[in-house]
Design an enzyme around this catalytic site. Structure first.
Site, short mmCIF file in Angstrom:
data_model
loop_
_atom_site.label_atom_id
_atom_site.label_comp_id
_atom_site.label_asym_id
_atom_site.label_seq_id
_atom_site.Cartn_x
_atom_site.Cartn_y
_atom_site.Cartn_z
N GLU A 126 55.08 65.87 64.39
CA GLU A 126 55.50 65.00 65.73
C GLU A 126 55.95 65.39 67.05
OE1 GLU A 126 53.74 62.36 65.79
OE2 GLU A 126 54.47 60.48 64.92
N THR A 159 54.20 59.34 76.99
CA THR A 159 55.55 59.36 76.19
C THR A 159 56.85 59.24 77.23
OG1 THR A 159 54.17 60.46 74.44
CG2 THR A 159 56.98 59.57 74.24
P1 ADP Z 1 50.28 57.96 69.59
O1 ADP Z 1 51.60 57.19 70.07
O2 ADP Z 1 48.73 57.52 68.80
O3 ADP Z 1 50.46 58.54 67.80
P2 ADP Z 1 51.72 60.44 70.51
O4 ADP Z 1 51.23 60.52 72.23
O5 ADP Z 1 52.23 60.32 69.91
O6 ADP Z 1 50.17 59.15 70.69
O7 ADP Z 1 50.10 61.73 70.00
C1 ADP Z 1 49.24 62.35 70.93
C2 ADP Z 1 49.51 63.47 71.76
O8 ADP Z 1 49.20 64.36 70.43
C3 ADP Z 1 48.40 63.85 72.09
O9 ADP Z 1 48.73 64.61 73.29
C4 ADP Z 1 47.54 64.24 71.99
O10 ADP Z 1 46.07 65.04 72.82
C5 ADP Z 1 48.60 65.39 71.22
N1 ADP Z 1 48.02 65.82 69.58
C6 ADP Z 1 48.11 67.07 68.84
N2 ADP Z 1 47.07 67.31 67.98
C7 ADP Z 1 47.04 66.18 68.05
C8 ADP Z 1 45.82 65.26 66.59
N3 ADP Z 1 45.88 66.08 65.49
N4 ADP Z 1 46.04 64.25 66.73
C9 ADP Z 1 45.71 63.50 67.35
N5 ADP Z 1 46.97 63.74 69.00
C10 ADP Z 1 46.77 65.10 68.39
#
Ligand code: ADP
Length: 305
Positions: free
Chosen positions: A128, A180
């Site tokens: 995270e 974010t």
């Molecule tokens: P969500 O709220 O849907 O979790 P986030 O903004 O927290 O979305 O996370 C997505 C971000 O994390 C994107 O920038 C994405 O490129 C990055 N990321 C890296 N690896 C992963 C992964 N395995 N799964 C999802 N997001 C990933």
């Protein structure tokens, strides 16, 4: 056993008055991940989807999470990871959390359950941190435990599984991007005491309503005077969608995570389907593409398939 496959659910965090502390798991959508133990201390990642996520383990949430776990194990093996994401990254329904949690739960099974669920969440917080720049657990905890989970503190980690009646969620995901960092920057720096009092009164009432199965109280308590008024300005059509959902019989709802997804909770699947139809009808007027999901609240969290 040297190979395992798991499903990892989407999650709704920042549940209205529970900003940064309350989340729940959805039965759908979910990610699918297969993990193989390999006898080299490296992490290999492959994706079977079209999201174009990084395969460099230092840039992928699953890789960073597994690295945190391998550092704690300190033995000369590694993992081969195959990910099929059902949860679109950046949707606001815990895509990054699903990758982190599926990776640690699968690895822990291969390591004969060496670590507790709390320890798995600690590792997943490294993922995270990569995705959003903060070690938060309000998507991770419901993803691992299932149901509604309250994160009382993330350092030290203290999570509480909440009793709740059968409930159904409708999620509408507009196909727009909200960074974010932008959703963070728009938050108020200071909060009037009266608004803070109303928010923590509502959160206490909401948790009580969940355990009593009192949907009337749940409905009265699903209000947020602090975060929603600021963040909803980033989501076109937010007020109309919420009004449509409530008009169709939803108990309550708001922004999922930091958006752009919006969610409503209903007491039955039929009601949640009706809410989806009403929200979709209103949203189609914005001209913005969107997906909707209707799902039970998932009771189990990440599960071996
Ligand atoms: P969500 O709220 O849907 O979790 P986030 O903004 O927290 O979305 O996370 C997505 C971000 O994390 C994107 O920038 C994405 O490129 C990055 N990321 C890296 N690896 C992963 C992964 N395995 N799964 C999802 N997001 C990933």
């Amino acid at each position: 056993m040297d190979q395992i496959r798991v499903h990892s659910p989407a999650t709704v965090s920042n549940v209205v008055c529970g900003f940064d502390c309350l989340g729940f798991a959805l039965s759908e959508p979910y990610d699918d991940i297969t993990l193989r133990l390999i006898d080299e201390p490296i992490i290999k990642i492959r994706h079977n989807d079209s999201y174009g996520l990084p395969t460099d383990p230092d840039k992928n949430v699953a890789g960073v999470t597994l690295r945190a776990m391998l550092d704690a194990v300190d033995e000369p093996f590694g993992f081969d990871v195959e990910i099929t994401k059902g949860i679109k990254p950046g949707s606001g329904i815990g895509s990054s959390a699903a990758s982190a949690c599926s990776a640690v739960v699968a690895a822990n099974e291969l390591l004969e359950r060496r670590f507790s669920k709390l320890e798995l969440i600690e590792f997943a917080m490294a993922g995270e941190m990569l995705a959003s720049g903060s070690r938060h657990a309000d998507n991770l905890a419901p993803c691992i435990y299932g149901g509604f989970v309250l994160v009382r503190s993330s350092q030290p980690l203290d999570v509480i599984e909440l009793d709740h009646p059968p409930l159904f969620a409708t999620v509408l995901h507009p196909q727009i991007e909200i960074k974010t960092s932008e959703a963070r920057a728009i938050l108020p720096r200071e909060v009037p005491l009266a608004a803070a009092v109303r928010n923590w009164s509502n959160l206490g009432a909401f948790v009580a309503a969940l355990s009593k199965g009192d949907t009337e109280l749940m409905s009265r308590a699903m209000r947020d005077e602090i975060v929603e008024p600021a963040r909803s300005s980033l989501i076109p059509g937010f007020d109309d969608v919420v009004q449509a959902g409530l008009g169709a019989g939803a108990v309550g709802g708001g922004i999922s995570g930091s958006g752009p997804s919006m969610f409503m909770i209903s007491a039955s699947r039929e009601a949640a389907d009706g809410v989806a139809a009403a929200m979709s009808e209103v949203y189609s007027r914005t001209g913005i593409e969107f997906n909707t999901y209707v799902s039970a609240i998932d009771p189990d969290g990440v599960r071996v398939v």
